[in-house]
Design a protein around this motif. Structure first.
Motif, PDB file in Angstrom:
ATOM      1  N   UNK A 174      -5.100  -2.343   5.149  1.00 61.04           N
ATOM      2  CA  UNK A 174      -4.792  -4.132   4.619  1.00 61.04           C
ATOM      3  C   UNK A 174      -3.688  -3.140   3.196  1.00 61.04           C
ATOM      4  N   UNK A 175      -3.027  -3.369   2.848  1.00 65.17           N
ATOM      5  CA  UNK A 175      -2.683  -3.195   1.564  1.00 65.17           C
ATOM      6  C   UNK A 175      -2.076  -4.536   1.050  1.00 65.17           C
ATOM      7  N   UNK A 176      -2.815  -4.865  -0.177  1.00 70.66           N
ATOM      8  CA  UNK A 176      -2.597  -5.449  -1.504  1.00 70.66           C
ATOM      9  C   UNK A 176      -1.959  -5.719  -1.911  1.00 70.66           C
ATOM     10  N   UNK A 177      -0.552  -6.166  -2.323  1.00 70.34           N
ATOM     11  CA  UNK A 177       0.287  -6.024  -3.320  1.00 70.34           C
ATOM     12  C   UNK A 177       0.156  -6.978  -3.862  1.00 70.34           C
ATOM     13  N   UNK A 178       0.259  -6.009  -5.443  1.00 68.66           N
ATOM     14  CA  UNK A 178      -0.886  -7.394  -6.483  1.00 68.66           C
ATOM     15  C   UNK A 178       0.290  -7.029  -7.879  1.00 68.66           C
ATOM     16  N   UNK A 179       0.609  -8.297  -7.190  1.00 71.02           N
ATOM     17  CA  UNK A 179       2.030  -8.319  -8.573  1.00 71.02           C
ATOM     18  C   UNK A 179       3.197  -7.586  -8.415  1.00 71.02           C
ATOM     19  N   UNK A 180       3.442  -7.192  -7.413  1.00 70.85           N
ATOM     20  CA  UNK A 180       5.097  -7.069  -6.887  1.00 70.85           C
ATOM     21  C   UNK A 180       4.820  -6.817  -5.835  1.00 70.85           C
ATOM     22  N   UNK A 181       6.337  -7.220  -5.119  1.00 68.19           N
ATOM     23  CA  UNK A 181       6.460  -7.235  -3.713  1.00 68.19           C
ATOM     24  C   UNK A 181       5.963  -6.693  -2.642  1.00 68.19           C
ATOM     25  N   UNK A 182       6.094  -6.700  -1.040  1.00 68.03           N
ATOM     26  CA  UNK A 182       5.279  -6.408   0.077  1.00 68.03           C
ATOM     27  C   UNK A 182       6.719  -5.123   0.050  1.00 68.03           C
ATOM     28  N   UNK A 183       7.813  -5.349   0.042  1.00 63.46           N
ATOM     29  CA  UNK A 183       9.219  -4.838   0.180  1.00 63.46           C
ATOM     30  C   UNK A 183       9.570  -3.509  -0.689  1.00 63.46           C
ATOM     31  N   UNK A 184       9.276  -3.876  -1.859  1.00 68.09           N
ATOM     32  CA  UNK A 184       8.732  -2.786  -2.321  1.00 68.09           C
ATOM     33  C   UNK A 184       8.230  -1.755  -2.592  1.00 68.09           C
ATOM     34  N   UNK A 185       6.816  -1.730  -1.667  1.00 66.34           N
ATOM     35  CA  UNK A 185       5.808  -1.377  -1.664  1.00 66.34           C
ATOM     36  C   UNK A 185       6.017  -0.478   0.162  1.00 66.34           C
ATOM     37  N   UNK A 186       6.485  -0.839   0.483  1.00 62.60           N
ATOM     38  CA  UNK A 186       6.479  -0.777   2.138  1.00 62.60           C
ATOM     39  C   UNK A 186       7.422   0.031   1.784  1.00 62.60           C
ATOM     40  N   UNK A 187       8.708   0.089   1.231  1.00 64.36           N
ATOM     41  CA  UNK A 187       9.835   0.622   1.023  1.00 64.36           C
ATOM     42  C   UNK A 187       9.072   2.511   0.510  1.00 64.36           C
ATOM     43  N   UNK A 188       7.784   2.421  -0.342  1.00 68.03           N
ATOM     44  CA  UNK A 188       7.398   3.662  -0.943  1.00 68.03           C
ATOM     45  C   UNK A 188       6.540   4.239  -0.161  1.00 68.03           C
ATOM     46  N   UNK A 189       5.970   3.338   1.156  1.00 69.15           N
ATOM     47  CA  UNK A 189       5.415   4.652   2.108  1.00 69.15           C
ATOM     48  C   UNK A 189       5.842   5.234   3.242  1.00 69.15           C
ATOM     49  N   UNK A 190       4.990   6.619   3.665  1.00 64.32           N
ATOM     50  CA  UNK A 190       5.968   6.853   4.934  1.00 64.32           C
ATOM     51  C   UNK A 190       5.672   6.141   6.375  1.00 64.32           C
ATOM     52  N   UNK A 191       6.909   6.040   7.152  1.00 63.79           N
ATOM     53  CA  UNK A 191       7.197   4.940   8.072  1.00 63.79           C
ATOM     54  C   UNK A 191       6.542   5.534   9.273  1.00 63.79           C
ATOM     55  N   UNK A 192       5.427   6.536   9.491  1.00 57.28           N
ATOM     56  CA  UNK A 192       4.687   7.474  10.515  1.00 57.28           C
ATOM     57  C   UNK A 192       3.250   5.859  10.835  1.00 57.28           C
ATOM     58  N   UNK A 193       3.111   5.670   9.393  1.00 58.92           N
ATOM     59  CA  UNK A 193       1.646   4.733   9.164  1.00 58.92           C
ATOM     60  C   UNK A 193       2.018   3.709   9.472  1.00 58.92           C
TER      61      UNK A 193
END
Length: 362
Positions: free
Chosen positions: A41-60
């Protein structure tokens, strides 16, 4: 949303920027941990999940779910708590976004906690670029049936590892909000002194503190009223219900790792303002009230620094002289207590050095 339904382990990772090595943290949870079903569970703190999602390897992608928390606060407690509230698994692990786990850590801890019918695993911790951090200061060779006083669990106040979520003190584990640092002090101490069954697999895979982030709050030199705030907010009623031995153990730990450590980081040449000196004196008073005998196992040098610190607000020259004397102290006075018998106290500096010398973990 993750496809990992009904996970065995929920891992909570709070993140506030795309610059953190989040993919590394996620990969470390999944690598080599065959057996338990793991959901991140990635909690995006004061930032959008879209921004964080784009920085994570898609295999996960199938192992990760995202939550958003916008509270405008510069504190990690809020997002960590939001993640904890969302958990549904019987076990939970909290991982900082710039840290990672050694290969197979979660699987190893999961197997141990079930085999031993324990409540929690306290993870061994090491720096990414260095050796193992030898806390908590457990009795040599002790892995299970840990005693919070005898095994000095108070020294491991960041609860890193794996714990059950269906037991009272564990289910209610929440970080103290509104703090910039030490938000884990109160809940971890309450957990360790709750009567739970803890394991410490010292020679197993470790929790690794990453050294890449330059915006980590723990690197900041905060004003001491802020730095000590978590201590002053410890629940008074809970403290008074502890045994004298428990209060003494906690006071000794706080004296060494909070008070003396803070003074050493600043040193005698710092600009010791009124507020900082007042916080130092207030902390000495707090510790004395908590455990009047807490100074007994401290070394001569530590004792003299504490005595000078008790006058930090009212006699600044005396305080600064004590800081300089501590900086100039030799090995003997830094190691040995004033009274000979005090050196056999399990919390004495002498005993701690002997224990660390015999502990061959690297």
């Amino acid at each position: 949303m993750s496809e990992a339904q009904n996970p065995d382990i929920d891992v909570v990772i709070a993140v506030h920027t795309t610059t953190r090595p989040l993919s590394r943290a996620i990969a470390s949870c999944l690598s080599g941990s065959q057996g338990p079903r793991i959901r991140i569970t990635v909690v995006c703190h004061n930032i959008s999940s879209k921004e964080i999602c784009s920085s994570i390897d898609i295999q996960y992608a199938n192992s990760v779910r995202y939550l958003e928390l916008s509270d405008g606060k510069n504190s990690p407690a809020g997002p960590k708590n939001a993640g904890l509230v969302s958990t549904t698994a019987p076990f939970v692990c909290v991982l900082d976004s710039d840290d990672f786990l050694e290969t197979g850590a979660l699987g190893h801890w999961y197997q141990l906690v079930n085999e031993k019918n324990a409540d929690a695993v306290i993870a061994p911790v090491r720096h990414e670029s260095g050796s193992i951090i030898k806390t908590p200061r457990v009795r040599l060779g002790r892995v299970e049936n840990l005693d919070p006083v005898k095994d000095r669990l108070a020294y491991a106040t960041a609860m890193r590892g794996l714990w059950r979520t269906n037991l009272g003190p564990l289910r209610e584990f929440r970080y103290v909000e509104g703090l910039r640092t030490a938000e884990d002090l109160a809940p971890s101490l309450e957990l360790y002194f709750s009567g739970g069954r803890f394991l410490y697999p010292a020679k197993g895979p470790a929790y690794v503190l990453g050294n890449e982030s330059d915006d980590r709050v723990t690197h900041d030199l905060l004003p001491l009223p802020q730095e000590f705030s978590a201590i002053f907010r410890l629940p008074e009623k809970w403290l008074q219900e502890l045994s004298p031995a428990a209060r003494k153990g906690i006071a000794v730990k706080l004296a060494r790792t909070s008070l003396i450590s803070a003074i050493k980081r600043r040193g005698s040449t710092s600009n010791w303002g009124v507020d900082d000196r007042a916080a130092v004196q207030q902390l000495v008073e707090f510790l004395t009230e908590l455990a009047p005998n807490f100074r007994k196992p401290l070394s001569t040098a530590e004792n003299e620094l504490i005595m000078g610190s008790s006058l930090a607000a009212t006699e600044p020259d005396t305080f600064l002289s004590a800081v300089r004397a501590y900086e100039d102290a030799g090995l003997i006075v830094r190691t040995l207590c004033r009274g000979a018998l005090a050196n056999v106290d399990p919390d004495s500096t002498f005993r701690q050095i002997i224990r660390a010398t015999l502990d061959r973990r690297k």
